[in-house]
Every structure is written in structure tokens, then in C-alpha cells.
Design a protein around this motif. Structure first.
Motif, short mmCIF file in Angstrom:
data_model
loop_
_atom_site.label_atom_id
_atom_site.label_comp_id
_atom_site.label_asym_id
_atom_site.label_seq_id
_atom_site.Cartn_x
_atom_site.Cartn_y
_atom_site.Cartn_z
N SER B 151 9.08 5.66 3.38
CA SER B 151 8.80 4.45 1.86
C SER B 151 7.58 4.76 2.75
O SER B 151 6.69 3.77 2.96
CB SER B 151 9.56 3.56 2.77
N ARG B 152 6.84 4.19 1.09
CA ARG B 152 5.93 3.51 0.92
C ARG B 152 5.88 1.52 0.50
O ARG B 152 6.97 1.34 -0.20
CB ARG B 152 4.73 4.06 -0.35
N THR B 153 4.81 0.83 1.09
CA THR B 153 4.27 -0.01 0.69
C THR B 153 3.88 -0.31 0.34
O THR B 153 2.43 0.32 0.60
CB THR B 153 5.23 -0.58 1.69
N THR B 154 2.46 -2.02 0.46
CA THR B 154 1.50 -2.41 -0.46
C THR B 154 0.83 -1.82 1.21
O THR B 154 0.35 -2.30 1.21
CB THR B 154 1.55 -3.27 -0.72
N GLY B 158 0.15 5.02 -0.42
CA GLY B 158 -0.34 6.34 -0.36
C GLY B 158 0.08 7.40 0.51
O GLY B 158 1.33 7.09 0.68
N LYS B 159 -1.06 7.46 1.11
CA LYS B 159 -0.99 9.36 2.10
C LYS B 159 -0.49 8.59 3.63
O LYS B 159 0.31 9.45 4.37
CB LYS B 159 -1.58 10.20 2.41
N ASP B 160 -0.02 7.49 3.56
CA ASP B 160 0.80 6.01 5.06
C ASP B 160 1.02 5.61 4.46
O ASP B 160 1.28 4.48 5.11
CB ASP B 160 -0.79 5.73 5.03
N TRP B 161 2.27 6.23 4.32
CA TRP B 161 4.07 6.10 3.94
C TRP B 161 4.25 6.02 5.54
O TRP B 161 4.01 7.08 6.11
CB TRP B 161 4.22 6.51 2.61
#
Lengths: 394, 302
Positions: B151-154, B158-161
Motif C-alpha cells: 500500500s501507498r500512504t503519505t 511513490g516507490k517507497d510503498w
């Protein structure tokens, strides 16, 4: 009936007689004897109460906040690191207007680890909205704890009863412990100003917009302003039953004193002897024992200290970058007072170091022989050969 | 696995304990969860709510969106505050009222886990509900330890999901050997209400309900598919529905048979995932499912 009790048990006896209903605590030296006794009372039926053995001081304060919101009389006790961990919830308890009573045993903060007497832990909580009462001896600890419940419940604010680590918490003294029916006459059952009730559902502690938050905070200050009058009333009733009272402060030989020493906690006992010895050789010295630190008794401070030449405040605490905390508060109280005395701030007895009669005499003579303080804080008894002294400039 | 069954009940109360006009986002799973939970719990309920979306949804002073009392409390304290409130009610000999701690995944998996574990170890007599929307939604979608792999979060942008797995909170709670721990989903209201009924009846110890509550705002999904997404989580075994009694008696309520891609592809928070990433997630879900199946088969209670 007089009993020989250690200070910790003066607290636990008062809590038992106050018929506290829910207690919660996490053990920390030197508070442990208080909570061990209370656990025993719950177990052996001496108290009809619940004792919640939680996993941290943060949770201990949260648990009594939950219980007090449910409308019962509550108590907790802690010290030092434990009080620091509670910090967030100290604000919560006062802003939620919960009359929680807490015994706080003054102990030094780490590092280095130090379990001994130091006031910085409780004084660092001065802005949390708690009433703070500092005790001198075992009887005062017992009496103040009982009074604290009446006071807290009158103004809907929490009260911290503060006692010195070991010098008070672990020292045995004769303490008059009255019978239950006499205490009941002074301290009736808790009638909560509000409590959670499924028949009348409402929310406690919810979001508060900028349009109301300031008024909420102002109402806490209004309650604080009622404390001196209410404490006086509580003490009148207490005195009628028990024939003892303490006041927010005690002034001895202050009327004609040129130098007044301001002390708190067990150092007050030592100071009584020093004052008496100095008076015997015709020194114009007085002593002010400060019992109530929050709310700060500004008017009384001005009345008692205003006419003296010099004030020597003894702080067993320190606010880094400023000064001792009592000295700071005394200076602030006097600053708008015309022709106010010079305030000498002395730092002594941190981390359990003794404040002996010799320490206080040294402070007196130093104050008398100096026109004006040459520093905001004068540290007493520092060892010039300590490795920390040589490092302090680097 | 043959006894795997969703709990059904014939009738859901038409009485609501939530007012309209609350301030939840459109499609909020947490609001749906509360509405159904209170249908089961009824008016003799006190809610303890730490900092979380519900701290806002419940309304600002002097309003409230619930018809039961609410005790708002600090972020880390739901377990401890609920313990204290329960103790007060016990001292007042009120055994009828149910105390419910109602916390998000941050207040349960992360900052509140110490107080929760402490309360659960003492087997405090309350129901603890974690409505799990898989990130710090109230503060703007930051990762929590409930945020799933991929998951992406704030704070995992980006690429650091997020590349670590979601913490298995239900198993952590079951390991405390509490009387009842269960998962539930807003997409299966009969099952959820039945579980709240079971929890309400099991007085005397801690009951834990892990409720999957979708968050259109944080998951980057259209509001109208909020419930559908929650259903897909169960149908793909990403969020299995099951119950554990006394930490040992496992019972599965639903057996999913759809691929995880059906669940992942429709959510903005997962849209960056490659086929390989999705394959990796499928393997994790299969592995977790197998683990759960073995626990079912090795039930100490038959």
C-alpha cells in the motif's frame, strides 16, 4: 489513635479512610509502599475498592480518568519517571475536571538513575492544571491527603499531594489516625458533578472548536482561583474535627525579619531548628514554608515577603537555563510589588543530597553578608574536585 | 472446512443509536461499523473513544452523534480508560452496562497496544473494537502497522510503498487467551451483528472484535464501492472472517475463492503494483490462509 507510621503509610491510611473506590498504579521506588498497602487493603477487605494493576503510569492515570468519569472516588500514586510518563494525562485529568487525588513522591529524574529526593519531577508538571500541596511530615501527609479529596471534589480539579522521597516516604513518625466514623464526618461520600450515564447520554472530552476552547481553559483558571478560599473552608472544617490546620503557607518570625528563608517539604523541619538557633543569637531571620504551590499564593507571598530586605529561596530542583523553580515563582510574584526585596536563589540537595542545618546556616550567612545576589542561582555544596566540575566548561 | 459458515440472523433491529448528520466522510466504513455495532449492543452501552476518526465523527462540543454516552480519551489509553470505567461501574454495582473501547488501527495496533495488552492480560470485562481502515486516516493517510504490504500512504509514498506485512492483531489478542476474539466486516452485517451479540453475552472477560472498515478517502476508491471493497477483501481471503474462543477454539465463517488481484486492482493505493508484486501478495494471502486452516484443523476443542 496515634500510630507509628512511615510517610508512605500515612498516605495509604488516609486513602483507606477516604473510602476511595477505584485505584490504579504502577510500582516505582519510592512510591511502592503506598500501593502495596492499598493492594493489601483491597485484598483483606479493609477497603471496598478495586485496585487496577496496570502496565504503566500512563495507563494508571488513564484508568483513574475512566473511573472518575464513571462517578467514583479515585486515587493513584507515583514518582519521578512515572510522573513524567503520565504527563499527557495530567493535562487530561484537569481539563476533564476530574477530582483525582494522587500522591507524588518527589524523586530525581534520570539519567543517571537516582531514586532519591528531588523536586524537579513534580515542579515540571506545574502547568498541567493540578493543585499541588507539599508536605513537611507524616501527620501533614495524612491530613493533606484527607483534605485533598474534599478540595478536589469542591472545585472539580485534581490534587497532587507531594512528599519527599525517603526523608518522608520511608521515615517513621507518630501519626494520629482517627476512626472511620470521624473521618466520615469530615469527608462525605463523593457526589460527582457529572458522570457517564446511559439514561442521560452525553459525551465527555470531545472535540472543542476555537470558538469554545478558550472559554474551557478560562473556566479551569476560575476554578483554580477558588482554591485558596475553598482550602481555607476545608481546613476550618478539618480543624473543627481534628484540631490541626496548615494553610497554604506558614510564616514564622517573618514580621520583623530582614532575611526570610523560603522552604518546602522536609527541609522546613530542618529550617525551623535553624531559625530558632539564629533567633537565639538575635539574628533577624524568618522562614516561609510553602505548602500550596498550585495555585501559587501570590497575594500571600507579597504580604509576607514584601517587607523583608532579602529572600533566600531554597530549591531542591532546577529549571535548566533559568533557575530554581520556587525562586522563579517567588520573583514573579514580587516583581510588580513596589520596593520588593532581593531574591536570592539557592540550589541545594538535588538527587537526595542532604540539606542539613549547616547547609541552611551557610545560606543564611551568605544572604546576610551579600548586598545583592551575584547570580540567578547559587549552587550550594558543589564538590570542586568532581570530574563533572572540570568538564563543565567544555 | 466443511463447517465454514457465515453467521446469519433473521432480524436486524431497526432502531438506530447514531444520529444522522455526523461528520464522517462519504462511504466511511467506520461509520457503518458503529451503526451496526450499536444495533447489537443497544442503549446500555458506554463508548470509550481514543484519538481516531471516530473522535471527529462523534461530533464537536456540545454535540454528539451517538445516543449512548461517550468518553473521549487520549490516543494510547483506550484499554486502560475502559478498564477504569468498568471498575467504576462495578463499584456502583451496574453489571448491565456494556463498556466498549472503540479505536482505530493506530490506537490498537500501534500507540495503544501496550494499554490494550495490559487490559487483556488482566482479562478486563469489556468489548474492545478495532475498526481497521489500515492507516492513520484522521491525520491524512499515514502508514500504520495495520497498513498492508503493497500500500501507498503519505508516509510510504511513490516507490517507497509499504514493504512490510500487516501486523496480525487478532492472533496477538488470541494469544492472550481471552474468551472471544473475532474478525468482522462491514460488508457482512448479519455476521458482524451476530458477533457483537456473542461478545455482549460473554460478560466477565475481554472480547475483541477486529472490524474491517474501508476508507474511500485513504484507499483512493469511489465512495459508492466502499462496501463492495470490504466484501472483496473477504472473498479474496485478504481479510478472513473467523472467531477464536479462549484463544484455542477457531471457527471460520467464510471461505473466499477469488484472486487477490480482484481486490487490489480497484484501489488507488495499490495501483502501482506490478504483476510480480501482486503474485507476491497472493502468495502471502495463501500462506496466511493455510496457517489459519491448520489452526482450524488442529482445534483443541472439537
Amino acid at each position: 489513635m496515634k500510630k507509628v507510621l512511615e510517610g508512605s503509610h500515612a498516605v495509604s491510611e488516609a486513602v483507606r479512610l477516604a473510602r476511595v473506590q477505584v485505584m490504579s498504579a504502577y510500582p516505582i521506588t519510592p512510591q511502592t509502599h503506598i500501593v502495596e498497602a492499598l493492594s493489601e487493603y483491597c485484598s483483606n477487605g479493609a477497603m471496598n475498592a478495586r485496585f487496577l494493576c496496570v502496565e504503566s503510569e500512563h495507563s494508571a492515570m488513564a484508568a483513574v480518568i475512566g473511573a472518575a468519569s464513571g462517578g467514583v472516588r479515585t486515587f493513584t500514586a507515583t514518582s519521578s519517571q512515572g510522573l513524567a510518563l503520565m504527563h499527557e494525562l495530567l493535562h487530561w485529568a484537569s481539563a476533564a475536571r476530574l477530582p483525582i487525588v494522587m500522591a507524588e513522591v518527589n524523586r530525581a529524574l534520570a539519567p543517571g538513575w537516582n531514586i532519591w529526593m528531588d523536586q524537579t519531577d513534580s515542579l515540571a508538571q506545574r502547568d498541567t492544571g493540578w493543585i499541588q500541596l507539599y508536605c513537611e511530615d507524616g501527620q501533614e501527609v495524612f491530613d493533606t491527603t484527607l483534605q485533598a479529596f474534599r478540595l478536589a471534589e469542591k472545585v472539580s480539579l485534581p490534587v497532587m499531594v507531594v512528599l519527599d522521597a525517603f526523608f518522608l516516604s520511608h521515615t517513621f513518625e507518630p501519626v494520629d489516625v482517627p476512626d472511620q466514623d470521624i473521618v466520615d464526618g469530615f469527608l462525605p461520600p463523593f457526589l460527582p458533578r457529572f458522570e457517564l450515564n446511559t439514561d442521560n447520554p452525553f459525551a465527555i472530552g470531545q472535540m472543542a472548536a476555537p470558538t469554545i476552547y478558550m472559554e474551557m481553559r478560562h473556566s479551569i483558571q476560575k476554578a483554580m482561583e477558588r482554591v485558596p478560599g475553598e482550602l481555607d473552608q476545608v481546613e476550618q472544617e478539618f480543624a473543627a474535627t481534628f484540631n490541626r490546620r496548615y494553610g497554604p503557607m506558614e510564616a514564622i518570625h517573618c514580621d520583623d525579619a530582614e532575611v526570610i528563608m523560603v522552604v518546602t517539604g522536609t527541609a522546613a523541619s530542618t529550617c525551623r531548628k535553624v531559625i530558632s538557633d539564629l533567633r537565639a543569637i538575635n539574628e533577624q531571620v524568618g522562614m516561609l514554608k510553602l505548602r500550596m504551590f498550585r495555585p501559587f499564593p501570590t497575594d500571600l507571598i507579597r504580604q509576607v515577603l514584601g517587607s523583608a530586605h532579602k529572600i533566600a529561596v531554597i530549591d531542591r530542583n532546577f529549571s535548566f537555563g533559568v533557575s530554581g523553580i520556587f525562586a522563579q515563582e517567588v520573583r514573579a510574584a514580587l516583581c510588580n510589588y513596589k520596593g520588593h526585596p532581593s531574591v536570592f536563589g539557592y540550589i541545594a540537595g538535588l538527587g537526595g543530597r542532604d540539606v542539613t542545618p549547616e547547609t541552611l546556616e551557610e545560606i543564611y550567612w551568605k544572604t546576610k553578608s551579600t548586598d545583592k545576589p551575584d547570580a540567578e542561582s547559587i549552587w550550594i555544596g558543589l564538590n570542586p574536585y568532581s570530574s563533572f566540575q572540570s568538564r563543565s566548561n567544555s | 472446512m466443511e463447517d465454514c459458515q457465515i453467521m446469519l440472523q433473521q432480524k436486524i433491529s431497526d432502531k438506530d443509536y447514531m444520529y444522522p448528520g455526523h461528520v464522517a466522510c462519504p462511504g466511511c466504513g467506520a461509520a457503518i461499523a458503529m451503526r451496526f455495532a450499536l444495533k447489537a449492543l443497544g442503549e446500555k452501552t458506554m463508548m470509550v473513544i481514543p484519538a481516531c476518526c471516530w473522535g471527529v465523527i462523534a461530533g464537536p462540543y456540545p454535540q454528539t452523534s451517538l445516543k449512548v454516552p461517550i468518553l473521549h480519551t487520549a490516543f494510547a489509553t483506550a484499554g486502560a480508560t475502559a478498564s477504569g470505567l468498568r471498575a467504576a461501574l462495578d463499584m456502583k454495582e451496574d453489571t448491565e452496562t456494556t463498556v466498549v473501547a472503540w479505536a482505530g488501527d493506530g490506537g490498537t495496533f500501534d500507540i495503544g497496544i501496550q494499554a490494550l495488552s495490559g487490559a487483556v492480560e488482566r482479562n478486563e470485562d469489556f468489548i474492545y473494537v478495532c475498526y481497521d481502515n489500515e492507516a492513520y486516516m484522521n491525520t491524512g493517510v499515514q502508514r500504520s502497522s495495520a497498513t498492508p504490504f503493497g500500500s501507498r500512504t503519505t508516509t510510504t509514498p511513490g516507490k517507497d510503498w509499504k514493504r512490510s506485512r500487516k501486523k496480525n492483531i487478532t492472533e496477538i489478542l488470541a494469544a492472550h487467551r481471552i474468551p472471544y476474539a473475532a474478525t468482522a466486516s462491514i460488508a457482512f452485517p448479519e455476521d458482524m451483528i451476530q458477533k457483537f451479540n456473542v461478545a455482549k453475552q460473554l460478560k466477565g472477560g475481554t472480547r475483541f472484535l477486529h472490524v474491517f472498515a474501508s476508507c474511500p478517502t485513504g484507499w483512493r476508491i469511489p465512495t459508492e464501492i466502499s462496501v463492495k471493497i470490504a466484501r472483496l477483501a473477504v472473498q479474496t481471503n485478504v481479510f478472513p472472517l473467523y472467531e477464536i474462543k479462549n484463544g484455542i477454539d477457531y471457527r471460520l465463517n467464510y471461505k473466499g475463492d477469488r484472486p487477490v488481484t480482484d481486490y487490489l486492482k480497484v484501489q488507488g493505493r495499490f495501483k502501482h503494483l506490478t504483476d510480480d508484486d501482486i503474485k507476491q501478495i497472493q502468495d502471502m494471502v495463501d500462506e496466511d490462509w493455510e496457517l489459519l486452516r491448520r489452526k482450524m484443523e488442529n482445534n483443541l476443542v472439537t
